[in-house]
Write an enzyme that holds these catalytic residues in place. Structure first.
Site, PDB file in Angstrom:
ATOM      1  N   LYS A 101      -6.159 -17.915  -2.203  1.00  0.00           N
ATOM      2  CA  LYS A 101      -5.841 -17.807  -0.808  1.00  0.00           C
ATOM      3  C   LYS A 101      -6.259 -17.070  -0.398  1.00  0.00           C
ATOM      4  O   LYS A 101      -6.242 -16.055  -0.022  1.00  0.00           O
ATOM      5  CB  LYS A 101      -4.566 -16.844  -2.020  1.00  0.00           C
TER       6      LYS A 101
ATOM      7  N   GLU B 272      -4.666 -14.788   6.291  1.00  0.00           N
ATOM      8  CA  GLU B 272      -4.739 -14.820   7.633  1.00  0.00           C
ATOM      9  C   GLU B 272      -4.987 -14.918   8.254  1.00  0.00           C
ATOM     10  O   GLU B 272      -4.683 -15.115   9.426  1.00  0.00           O
ATOM     11  CB  GLU B 272      -2.471 -14.866   7.856  1.00  0.00           C
ATOM     12  N   ARG B 273      -5.745 -14.289   8.880  1.00  0.00           N
ATOM     13  CA  ARG B 273      -6.349 -13.760   9.639  1.00  0.00           C
ATOM     14  C   ARG B 273      -7.848 -14.405  10.062  1.00  0.00           C
ATOM     15  O   ARG B 273      -7.341 -14.897  11.230  1.00  0.00           O
ATOM     16  CB  ARG B 273      -6.603 -11.595   9.605  1.00  0.00           C
TER      17      ARG B 273
ATOM     18  N   GLU C 230     -10.380   5.746   3.488  1.00  0.00           N
ATOM     19  CA  GLU C 230     -11.163   4.321   3.751  1.00  0.00           C
ATOM     20  C   GLU C 230     -10.481   4.038   5.079  1.00  0.00           C
ATOM     21  O   GLU C 230      -9.207   3.864   5.120  1.00  0.00           O
ATOM     22  CB  GLU C 230     -11.174   3.019   2.851  1.00  0.00           C
TER      23      GLU C 230
ATOM     24  N   CYS D  53     -16.997  -3.617   2.458  1.00  0.00           N
ATOM     25  CA  CYS D  53     -16.130  -2.607   1.726  1.00  0.00           C
ATOM     26  C   CYS D  53     -18.076  -2.142   0.725  1.00  0.00           C
ATOM     27  O   CYS D  53     -17.579  -0.911   0.313  1.00  0.00           O
ATOM     28  CB  CYS D  53     -15.974  -3.175   0.206  1.00  0.00           C
TER      29      CYS D  53
END
Length: 510
Positions: free
Chosen positions: A173, A176-177, A383, A281
């Site tokens: 999965k 979706e971007r 963050e 990250c």
């Protein structure tokens, strides 16, 4: 409008869901495609396809599975240029960064090509009188990966490369971007010889994520994203009886000792803090110079280096970084810049309001530098995930060790120094999962493992390397004894009396 469909059983999924999300071109701000936001019905079809082929894939010998991984690696390399441009068109990172994204994923695929060796179990001869004990590493069955937007090639390959090589079916999965590259990778895996249903892609949002976490046929889930969602994924997945690794956010620190080569530090920070628009990250958004003199000298060198950074469209070969992924993320980063100002940090370079001629609607943010940031500020604690560098001054070494150790995140940290004793002491004492010594982005090579501490990681097993093999397999241990003097009552092939050795047939291999 182009639709980026699921890949279920080797083909476009014939989407069940009516909801769709927009996929933007970050360089122009325009919608370039739509992606279905799937439902549990889409997942059920993918599960059924995986269940139909996974047992035979698991029974395929590891050497043959490795050959598929070799072919997949070759196909990705052959399509590198097209994949990099496709990735940049949806994410916004410059082409060089997109190539790096793909290459770091391929390094894990290379590790997976050696799966026959790392799957070998343990054996003890003579554990007792006439007793031998051995162990086997077997696939868990069906695994799933939920991946973020910032590395749409690398992180999926980190997950599915090891999982599939170990004999599992895998359901991905992606974000979706920017979903096109994950879909293309699934197509290349089919072309490499993987059975239909071994690597599938389902698109969606929280509804699909929760369906994956709840589905009883999925035995293990790997996740990378923000810490709050990582915690949700971990709790819900474990409650459903799954094995879960959930990697969260980060606020990586770079400690600069007084003896460090500041010219090299500035060059490293230019890439580590601002590369890929800070959407990593393992970016280095906090620099901690030790001593006021070190801080003043570092700041003096940083300002012209930041001014020299070129922000451009993702296809600009001269650009150091491109736009962020979408308008919502641009607004979020700019709000954090304002928060830093409101909290009293000194805004040295302001990247807000940056506009690129001819691309005024693109999602661009200029490089930003703060000084005199303190641990009490929320802009330090959280963050930001954008091209923002914060200077937090430390009076001495002990404070420099304490700052990253006490932060809620514990993903990565770096120290810049010529002093071997200081580096050794820092590496041993700092409470962070990955440490760089004069290395600004300490992502381990593929045959080691990736993982942070504290709110940067939930679960006990890291990603890729031998830790990845542990995660995607389970151990079966066999204790056996063969009583002496027995024969098997089998008829010999010539029809005569059975001889003991007639019972043993050597199967062909390959």
């Amino acid at each position: 409008m182009r639709v980026i469909d699921h890949v279920i059983a080797g083909v476009g999924g014939g989407t069940v869901a009516g909801r769709h999300g927009d996929v933007f071109d970050p360089n122009s701000g325009a919608v370039q495609a739509r992606v279905p936001l799937g439902t549990s019905a889409d997942l059920d079809r993918a599960i059924a396809a995986a269940q139909a082929v996974q047992p035979a894939w698991a029974a395929t010998n590891p050497q043959r599975r490795a050959r598929v991984m070799f072919r997949f690696k070759e196909l990705v390399e052959a399509n590198m240029d097209a994949l990099a441009h496709l990735l940049s068109s949806e994410h916004g990172k410059v082409i060089a960064d997109s190539r790096g994204d793909i290459q770091r994923g391929l390094e894990v695929i290379e590790f997976a090509c050696g799966i026959p060796h790392v799957l070998k179990g343990e054996y003890t001869h003579g554990a007792g009188p006439g007793i031998d004990v051995y162990s086997m590493r077997l696939p868990i069955g069906i695994g799933a990966g939920i991946t973020p937007f910032n590395f749409p090639a690398m992180i999926p390959m980190w997950m599915f490369g090891v999982a599939i090589a170990c004999g599992n079916a895998f359901i991905l999965k992606p974000s979706e971007r920017d979903p096109s590259v994950p879909v293309r990778l699934a197509e290349l895996m089919l072309e490499a010889g993987a059975p239909e249903g071994i690597l599938q892609v389902v698109h969606g949002d929280k509804e699909m994520v929760d369906a994956i976490l709840d589905h009883p046929a999925i035995g293990a889930v790997s996740f990378v994203g923000s810490s709050d969602i990582a915690h949700h994924v971990y709790r819900r997945g474990v409650a459903a009886g799954k094995r879960v690794q959930a990697m969260g956010g980060a606020k990586n620190h770079g400690i600069v000792m007084p003896d460090a080569d500041l010219d090299q530090v500035v060059a490293d920070l230019s890439g580590a803090a601002f590369g890929s628009a800070g959407e990593r990250c393992m970016a280095l958004p906090v620099v901690v110079p030790v001593g006021e003199a070190t801080a003043d000298r570092l700041r003096e060198k940083l300002i012209p280096a930041i001014a020299a950074l070129r922000v451009g469209v993702s296809t600009d070969a001269e650009a150091h970084y491109g736009p962020v992924v979408n308008a919502a993320h641009k607004a979020r980063v700019e709000q954090w810049i304002q928060t830093g100002v409101d909290e009293g940090a000194e805004l040295v370079v302001d990247g807000r309001g940056f506009a690129l001629q001819g691309h005024e609607e693109g999602f661009f943010i200029g490089p930003t530098l703060f000084d005199r940031v303190t641990p009490a500020m929320s802009a330090y604690r959280e963050e930001i995930f954008g091209p923002v560098l914060q200077i937090v001054r430390a009076p001495e070494f002990e404070t420099a060790v304490r700052l990253p150790s006490e932060h809620q995140y514990g993903n990565g940290v770096a120290i810049f120094t010529r002093n071997g004793h200081a580096a050794r002491e820092f590496a041993a004492r700092v409470q962070v999962g990955m440490v760089g010594i004069n290395v600004p982005i300490p992502v381990p090579v593929a045959y080691h493992s990736f993982g942070g501490w504290k709110r940067s990681a939930f679960g006990d097993v890291n990603q890729h390397g031998t830790e990845g093999v542990r995660f995607w397999t389970r151990v079966k241990t066999v204790t056996q004894r063969w009583p002496g003097g027995s024969t098997l009552p089998l008829q010999a092939e010539d029809g005569g009396p059975a001889r003991t050795h007639d019972a043993f047939v050597i199967p062909t291999m390959g």
